[in-house]
Design an enzyme around this catalytic site. Sequence first.
Site, short mmCIF file in Angstrom:
data_model
loop_
_atom_site.label_atom_id
_atom_site.label_comp_id
_atom_site.label_asym_id
_atom_site.label_seq_id
_atom_site.Cartn_x
_atom_site.Cartn_y
_atom_site.Cartn_z
N LYS A 3 0.65 -1.39 0.22
CA LYS A 3 -0.10 -0.31 0.13
C LYS A 3 0.74 1.21 -0.06
O LYS A 3 2.06 0.81 0.18
CB LYS A 3 -0.91 0.17 1.65
CG LYS A 3 -0.14 -0.14 2.24
CD LYS A 3 -0.77 -0.41 3.98
CE LYS A 3 0.11 -0.22 4.99
NZ LYS A 3 -0.38 -1.15 6.04
N TYR A 41 13.49 32.45 4.53
CA TYR A 41 12.57 32.86 5.20
C TYR A 41 12.45 33.08 7.32
O TYR A 41 13.44 32.90 7.53
CB TYR A 41 10.92 32.08 5.13
CG TYR A 41 10.42 32.28 3.31
CD1 TYR A 41 10.17 33.36 2.81
CD2 TYR A 41 10.83 30.80 3.34
CE1 TYR A 41 9.54 33.35 2.04
CE2 TYR A 41 10.47 30.67 1.47
CZ TYR A 41 9.77 32.55 1.06
OH TYR A 41 9.18 32.72 -0.34
C1 LIG Z 1 0.27 -1.33 6.79
C2 LIG Z 1 -0.01 -3.14 7.72
C3 LIG Z 1 0.89 -3.51 7.48
C4 LIG Z 1 2.12 -4.22 7.25
O1 LIG Z 1 2.58 -3.25 9.17
P1 LIG Z 1 4.27 -3.22 8.64
O2 LIG Z 1 4.55 -2.42 10.67
O3 LIG Z 1 4.61 -1.75 8.01
O4 LIG Z 1 5.28 -4.88 9.24
C5 LIG Z 1 0.35 -5.46 7.83
N1 LIG Z 1 -1.27 -5.06 8.02
C6 LIG Z 1 -2.43 -4.15 8.15
C7 LIG Z 1 -3.79 -4.18 7.99
C8 LIG Z 1 -1.66 -3.09 7.85
O5 LIG Z 1 -2.37 -1.98 7.21
#
Ligand SMILES: *Cc1c(COP(=O)(O)O)cnc(C)c1O
Length: 344
Positions: free
Chosen positions: A5, A236
């Site tokens: 993701k 700035y």
């Molecule tokens: C993002 C996510 C993970 C992975 O988590 P990490 O801490 O990056 O390993 C696993 N399960 C779900 C449902 C997530 O949204």
Amino acid sequence: MPMIKADGYGHGMLECAQVFTQCGAAAFGVAEVVEGIHLRQAGCTLPVFILAGVIPQAVPDLLAYNLTPVVVDQDILPVLAQHAARLGKPAGIHLKLDAGMGRQGTLAAEFLELVAAVESSPWLRLEGAMAHFPMADNRQSPHSAEMVARFRRTTEVLRQRLAGTCCLHLANSGGLFYVAGAQFDLVRPGIALYGYYPDGQTGRDQAPPPLLRPAMRFATRVIQVRQVPAGTGLGYNHLYTTTRPTTVAVLPLGYEDGYLRLLSNKAQVLIQGNRVPVIGRISMNLTLVDITGLEMVKPEDEVILLGRQGAEEITADEIAAWMDTISYEVLCLFGNLNQRTYVD
Ligand SMILES: *Cc1c(COP(=O)(O)O)cnc(C)c1O
């Protein structure tokens, strides 16, 4: 199930999917249907899980692209069943149990009811269930062990009814590394696959070798070198005023590129293998660093904002500490707001 993701945590979802497929991934996890569509259009044939819930409008695409919804409550079931019936093919679904995250899904007390609702439709095929840890990166907390027990207990009903085909998944990177008994049938690592520990530098310091290697580097080039006298206010608000004759390297990067204003007067970068400080306000497209004493630096020299140069390294954990956040956010910002090139 590699989590890809947020465009692969800033590393490029499609490119990561290709690498992880070659490495033997069994499935992929994304947040939204549109990400799953991109994967399918790029030729990905592995199961793709939509983990953040599905809205009714997305159901036709979800089924057309053969994506697997993680169902958070009963509301979506009639829509899923109706579209599955139209296609003449039952929709395979997983359930999201809120076993302690307190964010999304169905509480343990209502889980059986959700299972029954799925089983009441011939167009829905129950395939598994998942939950998510809120603090698996905290090795001191007893919470994760309690969650494993609750997850196991609550999903026992699926184990019985689905016999050999039930797929349960719970562990993120923290669960995989630090929580006993969290592996079940699939694991969902994200941050670890990109080379970072879920508990940041502490995790790296305490990890047994071989250590994870960060995948991302963020580089720019000096666009101007200038000398200014003592007492010069820079940028700035004149957030920084020189106290001695100062050599300044101007970098063509700013908060637009994810190098947030928070890093003003705080961050360090690498030039010719040296750590030098960011001085003054980071603006939208320009950042200043103090290179006094490094008289060889010239325009076009490479500057490393994240990664290694010579013997020095700046990690996303270090930058995250300057920004009061976690490596995840740094990787998403830098990776998703800048041009990516792939090496090796
Ligand atoms: C993002 C996510 C993970 C992975 O988590 P990490 O801490 O990056 O390993 C696993 N399960 C779900 C449902 C997530 O949204």
